[in-house]
Design a protein around this motif. Structure first.
Motif, mmCIF file in Angstrom:
data_model
loop_
_atom_site.group_PDB
_atom_site.id
_atom_site.type_symbol
_atom_site.label_atom_id
_atom_site.label_comp_id
_atom_site.label_asym_id
_atom_site.label_seq_id
_atom_site.Cartn_x
_atom_site.Cartn_y
_atom_site.Cartn_z
ATOM 1 N N ILE A 91 22.020 44.890 32.210
ATOM 2 C CA ILE A 91 22.813 44.082 31.280
ATOM 3 C C ILE A 91 23.921 44.920 30.657
ATOM 4 C CG2 ILE A 91 22.718 42.807 29.102
ATOM 5 C CD1 ILE A 91 19.908 41.924 29.857
ATOM 6 N N ALA A 95 27.943 44.122 30.442
ATOM 7 C CA ALA A 95 28.247 43.583 29.113
ATOM 8 C C ALA A 95 29.726 43.675 28.760
ATOM 9 C CB ALA A 95 27.413 44.302 28.056
ATOM 10 N N PHE A 99 31.798 40.722 26.961
ATOM 11 C CA PHE A 99 32.094 40.914 25.535
ATOM 12 C C PHE A 99 33.582 40.760 25.251
ATOM 13 C CE2 PHE A 99 33.515 43.871 22.205
ATOM 14 C CZ PHE A 99 32.867 43.312 21.106
ATOM 15 N N ILE A 266 27.926 39.260 32.539
ATOM 16 C CA ILE A 266 26.530 38.833 32.415
ATOM 17 C C ILE A 266 26.319 37.492 33.095
ATOM 18 C CG2 ILE A 266 24.744 38.174 30.759
ATOM 19 C CD1 ILE A 266 25.845 40.221 28.843
#
Length: 313
Positions: A91, A95, A99, A266
């Motif tokens: 993850i 990320a 993000f 993700i």
């Protein structure tokens, strides 16, 4: 205030437990055996049984759930069946694009939606209001994947201003990676600005009809100051709510856009894990997204106390 905050945190913990239970049991309802998928068609029944034992898939489902909760409590999301690495590492590697995509998208949505909603409310019923409302309805009904394909065709393929897809090479500078996020962030920002426009407009209309606004105008205060300081300041609570919820939804809901633009985020990780029946990755990613969602909700509640003193008391 602190008592209310403590209650909210307790409620969020309950929500996280319910989410964990739903995620765990729903993934087990999906057809297909991850051990059989991993070993392929040539695997024997003994090989499949051995692999199921290695990953604990042979235990009763309630026992698996309790063991999984214990691991989560220690911060361990498990080991990916297919990637052969910790889920937290998998993850973490995905990320960054998710993000920054969510961050840039909600920034664009807010920068477009809030001013447009204010203008629409101030000139209610006029041509500007009708144009803004029409564009908001259009943006709300445009599929993000279709708009993404249009943007790729025009801005990336025809004009060559932005990369077509991907997130750059592993060693690419951050500026180059931002260029890869420009188109998908704009697509998500435009689509999600529609809800912010509508909430901002409705909230501003409620405030602009109050008595203290008429009093401020009767004192000779400039219209810009009346709108931005008196009206907008008191209309912030629902606007903050919708912006925060938009940010939370973008963290876990950008799967289609990531797929269209080939972003290794993700969302793509979850799609691949679902196809492979990689239970630990599915569960871990959804728990992380749910955790971010409830944390954003908690942050919104905390911001309320600074924006509106009545909430503090």
């Amino acid at each position: 205030m602190w008592l209310t905050l403590g209650r909210r945190i307790g409620g969020l913990l309950i929500v996280m437990f319910l989410v964990a239970a739903m995620v765990f049991f729903l993934t087990r309802l999906a057809p297909g055996d991850p051990a059989a998928l991993m070993l392929g068609d040539q695997a024997t029944a003994e090989d499949i049984a051995h692999l199921r034992q290695v990953y604990g898939l042979d235990k009763p489902i309630l026992v698996q759930f309790v063991l999984w909760l214990k691991e989560i409590a220690t911060g361990n999301l498990g080991q990916s069946i297919f990637l052969q690495r910790p889920v937290t590492q998998a993850i973490a590697e995905r990320a960054e694009p998710t993000f920054f995509l969510a961050l840039f998208s909600v920034s664009i949505a807010a920068l477009v939606g809030i001013p447009a909603g204010i203008v629409s409310a101030v000139w209610r019923g006029r041509v500007v209001d009708q144009i803004v409302s029409g564009l908001a309805m259009l943006a709300a009904n445009i599929p993000s994947f279709w708009l993404g394909l249009i943007f790729i065709q025009f801005f990336a393929v025809r004009l060559g201003w932005f990369p077509v897809a991907g997130y750059g090479d592993p060693g690419a500078p951050f500026v180059e990676r931002i260029a890869h996020l420009a188109l998908p962030a704009t697509v998500l920002g435009i689509v999600n600005s529609a809800l912010i426009i509508r909430f901002t407009r409705a909230s501003m209309l409620d405030v602009l009809s109050d008595d203290y606004i008429r009093t401020a105008r009767s004192k000779g205060i400039s219209e810009i100051r009346v709108v931005l300081r008196h009206a907008f300041g008191n209309a912030l609570v629902p606007i903050i709510t919708v912006v925060g919820l938009t940010a939370a939804l973008l963290v876990g809901g950008a799967i289609v856009t990531e797929t269209v633009f080939g972003l290794p985020g993700i969302g793509n990780l979850v799609v691949s894990a679902v196809l492979r029946r990689d239970y630990p990755v599915i569960q871990g990613a959804l728990i992380v997204v749910a955790g971010i969602y409830v944390l954003i909700n908690l942050l919104i509640d905390i911001i309320y106390t600074f924006v509106d003193p009545r909430v503090r008391y």
